[in-house]
Design a protein around this motif. Structure first.
Motif: not given
Ligand SMILES: Nc1nc2c(c(=O)[nH]1)N[C@@H](CN(C=O)c1ccc(C(=O)N[C@@H](CCC(=O)O)C(=O)O)cc1)CN2
Length: 285
Positions: A175, A177, A191, A193, A225, A229
């Motif tokens: 999801q 953010l 995160n 990726h 952020t 990505d």
């Protein structure tokens, strides 16, 4: 037998001669012993970045050392943080339907390989409730249903605040953010990726990599952020592929790289080994 304490001092300051001499003399005068130190002077910003792991006498607690260091903070213009390694960070892990990174983090934590306390697991699906509860950890099901993203993110933020969470890890949490949540979690949300950024941002990176005919695929751990990505990169790694590998093969080959890259990034974060330097990071592994 007096129990030695272990603190980590991290700071950045304008770069000039004598900073390490001043800080190490101060620590010596406090009866502290430097056990590990790393530093970097950034020629572009003329900023100096330092991480010092130190042993302090039992009678000198972190708050007292923090009080005593203030004159040095002023004289050397230190933008600093001081951490008691006895106090472990609290990490919340978010996952959707791909569990390999979650599974790897929980196993490493269970084996004592991650210097953090896991506050729990949160997900917009029920897939990993049993795995989480097998580890004796709370599982929080926050579906993206009625009430939408804003309500779901409000519940996530309430959980983060209620559980005193220091770090939110997006371990294949699919999801995006919101800007508001990203600002509230700035520098405290990592995160993974599933591509070697900046290539193949967004969804389905392996299928797009296969379509492009790349010879290397990889994974990237980065701070989250608002821009998908685009956050400061913490860790990356790659694995070689060739014309015989299908997109599905790449998905399977990528799992191990993703898990390893994310575990490295989380391990460094909870040991205060990562410093932000503008849109980039400095990592003292
Ligand atoms: N603000 C940010 N949020 C998130 C980031 C980020 O960098 N900034 N990274 C993602 C993870 N991710 C790729 O690594 C990613 C996640 C989700 C999507 C996407 O298109 N999601 C769709 C919904 C998909 C679904 O429900 O399965 C969407 O949100 O509309 C792309 C990339 C985590 N969040």
């Amino acid at each position: 037998m007096s129990r030695t304490q272990h603190f980590v001092l991290c700071f950045r300051c304008p770069d000039k001669p004598g900073i390490i001499a001043a800080v190490s003399s101060f620590l010596f005068e406090q009866g502290c012993d430097i056990r590990d130190a790393a530093q970097y002077g950034d020629p572009d910003t003329c900023n100096f970045f330092v991480r010092i792991q130190l042993a302090a006498p039992a009678e000198l607690d972190c708050a007292e050392l923090d009080a005593r260091i203030q004159p040095l903070v002023q004289s050397q213009q230190l933008d600093y943080t001081l951490h008691d390694m006895q106090r472990r960070m609290r990490t919340l892990i978010a996952v959707s339907r791909q569990g390999h990174c979650l599974n790897d983090l929980l196993h490493r934590w269970h084996c004592g390989l991650l210097h953090t306390d896991i506050a729990g697991v949160v997900s917009n699906h029920e897939d990993f409730r049993r795995l989480t509860e097998w580890y004796g950890l709370p599982f929080h099901y926050l579906p993206m249903n009625d009430g939408g993203k804003a309500r779901q993110e409000q519940k996530l933020l309430e959980l983060i605040e209620k559980d005193n969470v220091d770090l939110l890890v997006l371990a294949r949490y699919m999801q995006v953010l919101s800007e508001d949540l990203c600002e509230k979690l700035q520098g405290a949300c990592i995160n993974i990726h599933h591509s070697f950024l900046p290539s193949f941002k967004g969804a389905k990176p392996y299928h797009r990599a296969h379509e492009r005919g790349v010879k290397l695929i990889g994974a990237t751990a980065h701070f989250v952020t608002p821009d998908l990505d685009e956050g400061p990169i913490i860790e990356q790694d790659v694995v070689r592929v060739n014309h015989t590998h299908s997109a599905e093969d790449m998905v399977n080959m990528g799992r191990e790289v993703e898990a390893r890259v994310l575990a490295n990034a989380v391990g460094w974060y909870v040991e205060h080994r990562i410093m932000l330097n503008g849109q980039k990071t400095i990592v003292f592994p």
